[in-house]
Design an enzyme around this catalytic site. Structure first.
Site, PDB file in Angstrom:
ATOM      1  N   ARG A   1       0.846  -1.189   0.000  1.00  0.00           N
ATOM      2  CA  ARG A   1       0.000   0.000   0.000  1.00  0.00           C
ATOM      3  C   ARG A   1       0.887   1.247   0.000  1.00  0.00           C
ATOM      4  O   ARG A   1       1.786   1.367   0.829  1.00  0.00           O
ATOM      5  CB  ARG A   1      -0.919  -0.013   1.223  1.00  0.00           C
ATOM      6  CG  ARG A   1      -2.007   1.047   1.175  1.00  0.00           C
ATOM      7  CD  ARG A   1      -2.912   0.933   2.386  1.00  0.00           C
ATOM      8  NE  ARG A   1      -3.719  -0.278   2.376  1.00  0.00           N
ATOM      9  CZ  ARG A   1      -4.189  -0.869   3.484  1.00  0.00           C
ATOM     10  NH1 ARG A   1      -3.936  -0.355   4.659  1.00  0.00           N
ATOM     11  NH2 ARG A   1      -4.928  -1.960   3.396  1.00  0.00           N
TER      12      ARG A   1
ATOM     13  N   ARG B   1      -2.673   6.224   9.699  1.00  0.00           N
ATOM     14  CA  ARG B   1      -2.675   5.739   8.309  1.00  0.00           C
ATOM     15  C   ARG B   1      -2.736   6.914   7.328  1.00  0.00           C
ATOM     16  O   ARG B   1      -2.718   8.067   7.722  1.00  0.00           O
ATOM     17  CB  ARG B   1      -3.878   4.819   8.105  1.00  0.00           C
ATOM     18  CG  ARG B   1      -3.955   3.641   9.083  1.00  0.00           C
ATOM     19  CD  ARG B   1      -3.007   2.549   8.681  1.00  0.00           C
ATOM     20  NE  ARG B   1      -3.191   1.342   9.486  1.00  0.00           N
ATOM     21  CZ  ARG B   1      -3.983   0.319   9.157  1.00  0.00           C
ATOM     22  NH1 ARG B   1      -4.717   0.362   8.065  1.00  0.00           N
ATOM     23  NH2 ARG B   1      -4.063  -0.757   9.927  1.00  0.00           N
TER      24      ARG B   1
ATOM     25  N   LYS C   1      -7.016   6.701  12.075  1.00  0.00           N
ATOM     26  CA  LYS C   1      -7.345   7.268  10.764  1.00  0.00           C
ATOM     27  C   LYS C   1      -7.768   8.726  10.871  1.00  0.00           C
ATOM     28  O   LYS C   1      -8.571   9.078  11.722  1.00  0.00           O
ATOM     29  CB  LYS C   1      -8.459   6.441  10.109  1.00  0.00           C
ATOM     30  CG  LYS C   1      -8.035   4.999   9.843  1.00  0.00           C
ATOM     31  CD  LYS C   1      -9.143   4.162   9.234  1.00  0.00           C
ATOM     32  CE  LYS C   1      -8.609   2.786   8.853  1.00  0.00           C
ATOM     33  NZ  LYS C   1      -9.663   1.939   8.251  1.00  0.00           N
TER      34      LYS C   1
ATOM     35  N   CYS D   1      -7.613 -11.200   0.325  1.00  0.00           N
ATOM     36  CA  CYS D   1      -7.706 -10.718   1.698  1.00  0.00           C
ATOM     37  C   CYS D   1      -7.990 -11.874   2.651  1.00  0.00           C
ATOM     38  O   CYS D   1      -8.954 -12.617   2.474  1.00  0.00           O
ATOM     39  CB  CYS D   1      -8.790  -9.655   1.837  1.00  0.00           C
ATOM     40  SG  CYS D   1      -8.943  -9.085   3.539  1.00  0.00           S
TER      41      CYS D   1
ATOM     42  N   CYS E   1     -16.240  -8.773   4.858  1.00  0.00           N
ATOM     43  CA  CYS E   1     -16.215  -9.051   6.296  1.00  0.00           C
ATOM     44  C   CYS E   1     -16.663  -7.801   7.033  1.00  0.00           C
ATOM     45  O   CYS E   1     -16.789  -6.742   6.430  1.00  0.00           O
ATOM     46  CB  CYS E   1     -14.808  -9.479   6.737  1.00  0.00           C
ATOM     47  SG  CYS E   1     -13.691  -8.088   7.021  1.00  0.00           S
TER      48      CYS E   1
ATOM     49  N   CYS F   1     -13.605  -1.937   5.607  1.00  0.00           N
ATOM     50  CA  CYS F   1     -12.747  -1.153   4.708  1.00  0.00           C
ATOM     51  C   CYS F   1     -13.552  -0.364   3.677  1.00  0.00           C
ATOM     52  O   CYS F   1     -13.136   0.696   3.245  1.00  0.00           O
ATOM     53  CB  CYS F   1     -11.757  -2.057   3.978  1.00  0.00           C
ATOM     54  SG  CYS F   1     -10.559  -2.803   5.072  1.00  0.00           S
TER      55      CYS F   1
END
Lengths: 227, 565
Positions: free
Chosen positions: B78, B147, B213, B436, B475, B479
């Site tokens: 990332r 992040r 975040k 993932c 899940c 995200c």
């Protein structure tokens, strides 16, 4: 008559495969390591008569006709002496048997595996088993050559060459040297490299190096199973 | 001091972080191990702080096991990109790396970052070095640190965009780990660090209890879903000038099935600060979380739980105490939309920006849509353009004076103009299967098909143009921010999803569970009568999320604590 016709045909020659298991570990089973021969001829995909049969036709619980051809010499040293195992492709088979045996009998002798194949991702035969043996200490060292994983091809003899100092020391210290796999190319290249190593590391002429390797052979410390 | 830590009570990761020697772990040794395509188990935790996740191809897991091969390990990389802006050269480099070392695609994330998927271990270092050549890095793109800082994406939408973007960069820089480990491990550089200095003045040896975040929104748009951030800043513009920022704290999406102590939560607005105070406010809030965040249970470690455990008043008091002053009362603001607004728009600076839709955030070439090739051509030929990743997995070709040229290239490849339903335009999907490790079900690979099937129903009721926010994740970790969607779908198992309804278009309301464990057919059968009702009975300008609440299909979720799976 069909029977007469069949008698006219030459029988298929037997195919020999190295056994890749130890009875100590798998009991009544016998494992073999087969690479399926496959090629295209005149637009048709052909497979090897025996390897194709084993890989594609044979089902679980089917019966096949087999016999054992013994290779009396290609054995583990009896006392847990150091072993250097060199193989490419299905040449890995007997070494799997060796380590199965050592694990089953609890022998942790010094050992070093050199293995070559095409690609790490798909061709690292018995990968999870080597990982286990390394972790448990039944395999001491491993050197890998995956020829298609980089631009310049790297083979098992290149790994030997890179490790020559240590390798020669192992040989001088009484290690057993095993070579298994393709006869025409791999075995020739490996033997040539071994002679170079002996010559360079031992400060010998090429004649002396040959004698050195010959002596190992005579002492049954350099053993081959090539095909 | 370290002797006083009772490790038995703490999450296992706390010790791994502590013992990692400031994020070195045994990564170097792991990279050199030729026997496995994986890195050591503890290193898989440490690598996250370097922006690297170990994954494996779950599609072929069983087959490889049968072949006595380890799983097909590869890595997600990332790339941190505060505010989401890349230059043409940076785009071209990422495009090239994707082809050379990854799976030939670029994923644009919901946090305005790039992701490369499928990088194998022996290419990791070269890839990171390639990223570094483009003056980008992957530090702290994952891990228990701050992040990628998000900021409002479209420069054409606001006169203060540039200032806000600058702030995103400053926040990011202020909260980036200072350890030289990254440079040592990936770039072969030895940074000289005085032994007397504290190596991590903000974070310390154990970093944060969990990820953190930050995002900055510019009303009336909430494209970054500011209330989903641990720490949000809402830019307040007065008379065309930036007055400062409202501060929001305690947002977060992640939760766990079967654990009612975990829940998505929206941030609370706690006050206002001037532009010059933002960095200090952010750092103090990070420090409060560092000191008080739960280090025993990672599922309860986000700032939202720290606040709910101790109370919002406590939090404000603690913050004011550390700042030495009080935040001013929050200023008025109004959000009208989250998501992106597509198409060309001329900015206050006279330059043009085009917001493109990128399905699932995946920039790739398909037989019908050579998106990757098209964008590469734009990057190669339009030197004044910027490439802005939006918080909704989309792309803005921004701030160019060569509008015609961009339009010509994109038209040639069939990328723009594009005809999209109001539902598809407002869709987000996380990566999920096959890479993932957390996913219970498909998302990115499946949502486009499902939307196609829903579109058939929408067409029947003449609702194709209706803008409806739909988000799917594999899940409940969130995200894709599914808890804010008007239609949220969260994977429970292969082929089964929970259906959540009642989020709104402003990103200010959580949705609520409507039906559990639905198959595709059940999803369609469930939605159909609601759409029929919506077509018939919707009030003027009433959005789908508001409608389902007014018609009592579901009651609005007032607080995250009330959220149920």
């Amino acid at each position: 008559m069909p029977g007469e016709f069949i008698e006219l045909l030459r029988p298929l020659p037997p195919r020999l495969y190295s056994i890749s298991s130890s009875q100590e570990a798998v009991g009544e089973e016998v494992h073999i390591t087969v690479s399926k021969v496959q090629y295209t001829n005149k637009g048709r995909v052909r497979v090897g008569a025996c390897s194709g049969y084993l890989a594609e036709t044979l089902e679980a619980d089917d019966e096949v006709l087999v016999y054992i051809e013994k290779n009396k010499n290609f054995r583990l040293p009896p006392n847990g002496d150091p072993i250097i195992m060199i193989g490419a492709g299905t040449g890995i088979a007997p070494y799997r048997a060796f380590l199965q045996h050592r694990e089953a009998t609890g022998h942790k002798g010094k050992s070093w595996l050199f293995f070559g194949e095409r690609r790490f991702s798909s061709d690292f035969l018995y990968q999870v088993e080597w990982q286990k043996y390394l972790k448990k200490g039944f395999l001491g060292k491993i050197d890998l050559a995956f020829s298609r994983d980089q631009e310049t091809k790297s083979y098992v003899q290149h790994r030997l060459s890179r490790q020559q100092e240590k390798l020669f020391k192992w040989m001088n210290d009484g290690a057993y040297l095993y070579l298994c796999g393709d006869k025409k190319k791999m075995a020739v290249d490996v033997e040539k490299t071994l002679l170079e190593i002996i010559s360079k590391q031992g400060g010998m002429t090429s004649e002396k190096a040959k004698e050195y390797l010959h002596r190992l052979k005579k002492e049954k410390r350099y053993l081959t199973e090539v095909y | 001091m370290n002797n006083q830590i009772d490790w038995s009570k703490l999450s296992k990761l706390e010790k791994i972080k502590h013992d990692s020697n400031y994020l070195r772990g045994t990564l170097t040794e792991s990279l050199e191990d030729p026997v496995t395509g994986a890195i050591a188990e503890d290193d898989t935790q440490i690598s996250k702080f370097h922006g690297i996740y170990q994954q494996h191809d779950r599609d072929i897991e069983k087959e490889r096991k049968r072949q006595k091969l380890e799983p097909a390990f590869s890595f997600l990389i990332r790339v941190r990109l505060p505010g989401g802006i890349a230059t043409p050269d940076q785009w071209l480099q990422m495009d090239k790396l994707a082809d050379k070392y990854a799976n030939g695609t670029l994923k644009l994330t919901t946090r305005q970052a790039f992701q490369l998927h499928g990088v194998i271990k022996r290419n990791l270092k070269t890839t990171i070095q390639g990223i570094n050549e483009a003056l980008l890095d992957t530090i702290a793109a994952c891990g228990d640190v701050n992040r990628n800082v998000m900021s409002h994406a479209n420069p054409a939408e606001s006169v203060i965009h540039e200032q806000v973007y600058q702030l995103a960069g400053e926040l990011s820089a202020r909260l980036t780990p200072q350890t030289p480990a990254y440079h040592e491990i990936w770039l072969n550089k030895q940074l000289v660090v005085s032994t007397k200095e504290e190596i991590e003045p903000v974070y310390g040896r154990r970093y944060l209890p969990r990820k953190f975040k930050i995002g900055i929104a510019i009303p009336p748009y909430n494209d970054i879903d500011v209330f989903s951030q641990d720490l949000g800043f809402i830019a307040i513009e007065e008379n065309g000038r930036l007055a400062g920022y409202n501060v929001t704290v305690g947002g977060g999406m992640g939760s766990t099935f079967g654990n009612p102590d975990t829940y998505p939560r929206l941030g609370d607005v706690i006050g206002f600060c001037r532009p010059g105070q933002v960095l200090e406010v952010a750092e103090k809030i990070v420090l409060i979380q560092k000191d008080y965040g739960n280090r025993q249970d990672r599922k309860r470690a986000r700032l939202k739980y720290t606040i709910d455990t101790n109370g919002l008043e406590w939090f404000k008091y603690e913050l004011n105490n550390r700042l030495g002053y009080e935040l001013s009362p929050a200023r008025k603001f109004k959000f009208i939309r989250n998501g992106d607004r597509y198409g060309w728009k001329q900015g206050p600076n006279g330059k043009w920006s085009l917001n493109l839709f990128v399905e699932g955030g995946r920039v790739k070439d398909t037989e019908t849509l050579p998106l990757k090739t098209a964008i590469r051509e734009v990057a190669g030929k339009v030197d004044d353009a910027r490439f802005i990743l939006t918080g909704n997995q989309n792309l803005i070709i921004a701030n160019t004076q060569q509008k015609e040229k961009v339009a010509r290239i994109l038209k040639k490849h069939g990328v723009w103009p594009a005809s999209l339903s109001g539902l598809r335009k407002n869709s987000i999907a996380c990566v999920a299967l096959n890479t993932c490790g957390l996913a219970f079900a498909e998302a990115e690979r499946y949502l486009p098909d499902l939307i196609g099937k829903i579109e058939t129903i929408l067409k029947e009721y003449d609702l194709l143009k209706e803008e409806i926010v739909i988000r799917m994740t594999g899940c409940p970790n969130g995200c894709g921010r599914p808890y804010l969607a008007e239609i949220g779908l969260i994977g429970k198992s292969i082929g089964h999803y929970n259906l959540y309804l009642g989020g709104n278009k402003q990103g200010t309301r959580l949705n609520a569970l409507y039906r559990e464990t639905l198959t595709e057919q059940e999803i369609l059968d469930t939605l159909k009568p609601i759409f029929a009702d919506f077509a018939l009975n919707k009030a003027k300008n009433e959005s789908f999320g508001d409608f389902v609440i007014r018609r009592q299909y579901i009651s609005a979720t007032e607080h995250g604590r009330d959220f149920r799976h």
